[in-house]
Design a protein around this motif. Structure first.
Motif, mmCIF file in Angstrom:
data_model
loop_
_atom_site.group_PDB
_atom_site.id
_atom_site.type_symbol
_atom_site.label_atom_id
_atom_site.label_comp_id
_atom_site.label_asym_id
_atom_site.label_seq_id
_atom_site.Cartn_x
_atom_site.Cartn_y
_atom_site.Cartn_z
ATOM 1 N N LEU A 1 0.936 -1.239 0.061
ATOM 2 C CA LEU A 1 -0.077 0.093 0.090
ATOM 3 C C LEU A 1 1.001 1.084 0.094
ATOM 4 O O LEU A 1 0.552 2.197 -0.629
ATOM 5 C CB LEU A 1 -0.948 0.087 1.403
ATOM 6 N N LEU A 2 1.917 1.317 0.731
ATOM 7 C CA LEU A 2 2.739 2.321 0.844
ATOM 8 C C LEU A 2 3.466 2.710 -0.328
ATOM 9 O O LEU A 2 3.758 3.838 -0.945
ATOM 10 C CB LEU A 2 3.801 2.242 1.987
ATOM 11 N N ASP A 3 4.033 1.486 -0.961
ATOM 12 C CA ASP A 3 4.570 1.814 -2.168
ATOM 13 C C ASP A 3 3.660 2.233 -3.555
ATOM 14 O O ASP A 3 4.068 3.189 -4.277
ATOM 15 C CB ASP A 3 5.355 0.489 -2.816
ATOM 16 N N ALA A 4 2.451 1.892 -3.375
ATOM 17 C CA ALA A 4 1.587 2.170 -4.401
ATOM 18 C C ALA A 4 1.212 3.592 -4.134
ATOM 19 O O ALA A 4 1.208 4.489 -5.078
ATOM 20 C CB ALA A 4 0.299 1.376 -4.323
ATOM 21 N N ALA B 1 2.347 8.284 6.704
ATOM 22 C CA ALA B 1 3.204 6.825 6.500
ATOM 23 C C ALA B 1 3.902 6.521 5.229
ATOM 24 O O ALA B 1 4.943 6.128 5.282
ATOM 25 C CB ALA B 1 2.011 5.662 6.513
ATOM 26 N N VAL B 2 3.490 7.308 4.350
ATOM 27 C CA VAL B 2 4.308 7.166 2.873
ATOM 28 C C VAL B 2 5.528 8.045 3.140
ATOM 29 O O VAL B 2 6.685 7.865 2.718
ATOM 30 C CB VAL B 2 3.523 7.828 1.740
ATOM 31 N N TYR B 3 5.592 9.281 3.758
ATOM 32 C CA TYR B 3 6.529 9.935 4.179
ATOM 33 C C TYR B 3 7.639 9.295 5.008
ATOM 34 O O TYR B 3 8.821 8.998 4.631
ATOM 35 C CB TYR B 3 6.004 11.311 4.967
ATOM 36 N N ARG B 4 7.309 8.634 5.948
ATOM 37 C CA ARG B 4 8.356 7.914 6.972
ATOM 38 C C ARG B 4 8.952 6.619 5.910
ATOM 39 O O ARG B 4 10.021 6.327 5.887
ATOM 40 C CB ARG B 4 7.569 7.303 8.131
ATOM 41 N N HIS B 5 8.024 5.988 5.345
ATOM 42 C CA HIS B 5 8.303 4.876 4.236
ATOM 43 C C HIS B 5 9.376 5.416 3.258
ATOM 44 O O HIS B 5 10.508 4.709 3.166
ATOM 45 C CB HIS B 5 6.995 4.290 3.786
ATOM 46 N N GLN B 6 9.351 6.422 2.768
ATOM 47 C CA GLN B 6 10.204 7.021 1.874
ATOM 48 C C GLN B 6 11.439 7.366 2.284
ATOM 49 O O GLN B 6 12.485 7.415 1.866
ATOM 50 C CB GLN B 6 9.362 8.171 0.972
ATOM 51 N N VAL B 7 11.304 8.066 3.654
ATOM 52 C CA VAL B 7 12.599 8.343 4.307
ATOM 53 C C VAL B 7 13.531 6.898 4.646
ATOM 54 O O VAL B 7 14.664 7.019 4.449
ATOM 55 C CB VAL B 7 12.328 9.097 5.609
ATOM 56 N N GLU B 8 12.973 6.075 4.936
ATOM 57 C CA GLU B 8 13.385 4.871 5.261
ATOM 58 C C GLU B 8 14.131 4.057 4.130
ATOM 59 O O GLU B 8 15.136 3.683 4.035
ATOM 60 C CB GLU B 8 12.615 3.743 6.145
ATOM 61 N N ALA B 9 13.322 4.199 2.991
ATOM 62 C CA ALA B 9 13.859 3.779 1.598
ATOM 63 C C ALA B 9 14.997 4.661 0.940
ATOM 64 O O ALA B 9 15.906 3.894 0.721
ATOM 65 C CB ALA B 9 12.513 3.656 0.581
ATOM 66 N N CYS B 10 15.022 5.906 1.213
ATOM 67 C CA CYS B 10 16.007 6.755 0.957
ATOM 68 C C CYS B 10 17.468 6.418 2.019
ATOM 69 O O CYS B 10 18.549 6.394 1.420
ATOM 70 C CB CYS B 10 15.648 8.224 1.054
ATOM 71 N N ALA B 11 16.838 6.035 3.199
ATOM 72 C CA ALA B 11 17.926 5.878 4.111
ATOM 73 C C ALA B 11 18.798 4.571 3.749
ATOM 74 O O ALA B 11 20.049 4.690 3.798
ATOM 75 C CB ALA B 11 17.680 6.145 5.617
ATOM 76 N N GLU B 12 17.927 3.670 3.381
ATOM 77 C CA GLU B 12 18.688 2.311 3.136
ATOM 78 C C GLU B 12 19.192 2.275 1.810
ATOM 79 O O GLU B 12 20.225 1.258 1.627
ATOM 80 C CB GLU B 12 17.510 1.290 3.185
ATOM 81 N N ALA B 13 18.722 2.868 0.988
ATOM 82 C CA ALA B 13 19.241 3.051 -0.568
ATOM 83 C C ALA B 13 20.721 3.501 -0.652
ATOM 84 O O ALA B 13 21.401 3.011 -1.346
ATOM 85 C CB ALA B 13 18.302 3.869 -1.425
ATOM 86 N N GLY B 14 20.742 4.619 0.144
ATOM 87 C CA GLY B 14 22.188 5.250 0.167
ATOM 88 C C GLY B 14 23.484 4.043 0.191
ATOM 89 O O GLY B 14 24.289 4.077 -0.888
ATOM 90 N N PRO B 15 23.730 3.410 1.131
ATOM 91 C CA PRO B 15 24.779 2.286 1.386
ATOM 92 C C PRO B 15 24.566 1.368 0.344
ATOM 93 O O PRO B 15 25.748 0.983 -0.196
ATOM 94 C CB PRO B 15 24.641 1.946 2.675
#
Length: 197
Positions: free
Chosen positions: A26-29, A70-84
């Motif tokens: 749902l969050l990705d969508a 929820a999408v905001y937090r989800h995207q923050v986490e996705a960006c944080a994990e994507a960097g490394p």
């Protein structure tokens, strides 16, 4: 513990795992729809993107503000994990930085609608902004430091200033369909390169 207790525990764990997976879908969508249509996009568009009924979305997120946060937090986490991950997999640190910035730009589209969605919850908005900085500044710093250490970009760059500059370039995108924030941000990232001697 008998077998039936183990099976019940396993079933409950499996249900929790399914619920988390469904929420991620749902969050990705919602994030994908927000990027293309803004945070005011109809819930039916998000449901269609996720392949679920609208009731499923309202069961997880009773209000639009709940969904946007929820999408905001989800995207923050996705960006944080994507960097490394990008840094480890990319051909060069500068290429990893460029791909990360693309993800960050997608995230900023959602972020610009956040204030409107939260309306009067200034304390909640400030807490989310602090969370955003705490999670993403170190990642951006890591990418900049790696690109500088490889000699690809200048060494005097500050992650906060870069993220702020990218944010400012993205502001016009929601009010002018001819404004191409991604292209301008790509020019900015290309401009970080160290000048040839």
């Amino acid at each position: 513990m008998n077998d039936s207790g183990q099976k019940a525990g396993s079933a409950a764990g499996s249900k929790r795992k399914d619920a988390r997976r469904n929420q991620q879908i749902l969050l990705d969508a919602a994030a994908a729809v927000f990027v293309t249509s803004g945070v005011e996009a109809p819930v039916r568009d998000i449901a269609a993107e996720a392949g679920v009924g609208m009731g499923t979305i309202y069961r997880h997120f009773p209000t639009r503000a709940d969904l946007v946060i929820a999408v905001y937090r989800h995207q923050v986490e996705a960006c944080a994990e994507a960097g490394p991950a990008l840094l480890a997999a990319g051909p060069t640190p500068h290429a990893a930085l460029g791909k990360w910035v693309d993800l960050f730009v997608d995230f900023l589209v959602t972020k610009h609608g956040l204030a409107a969605a939260m309306q009067t919850d200034n304390a909640g908005f400030e807490a989310l902004h602090t969370y955003f900085l705490d999670r993403l500044l170190p990642v951006c710093t890591q990418l900049l430091d790696a690109a500088a250490a490889s000699g690809e970009i200048r060494a005097d760059l500050d992650a906060y200033q870069l993220m702020r500059g990218i944010g400012n370039l993205c502001i016009g995108a929601d009010s002018d369909s001819r404004y191409d924030a991604r292209r301008l941000v790509a020019f900015l990232v290309a401009g970080l390169r160290r000048p040839a001697p």
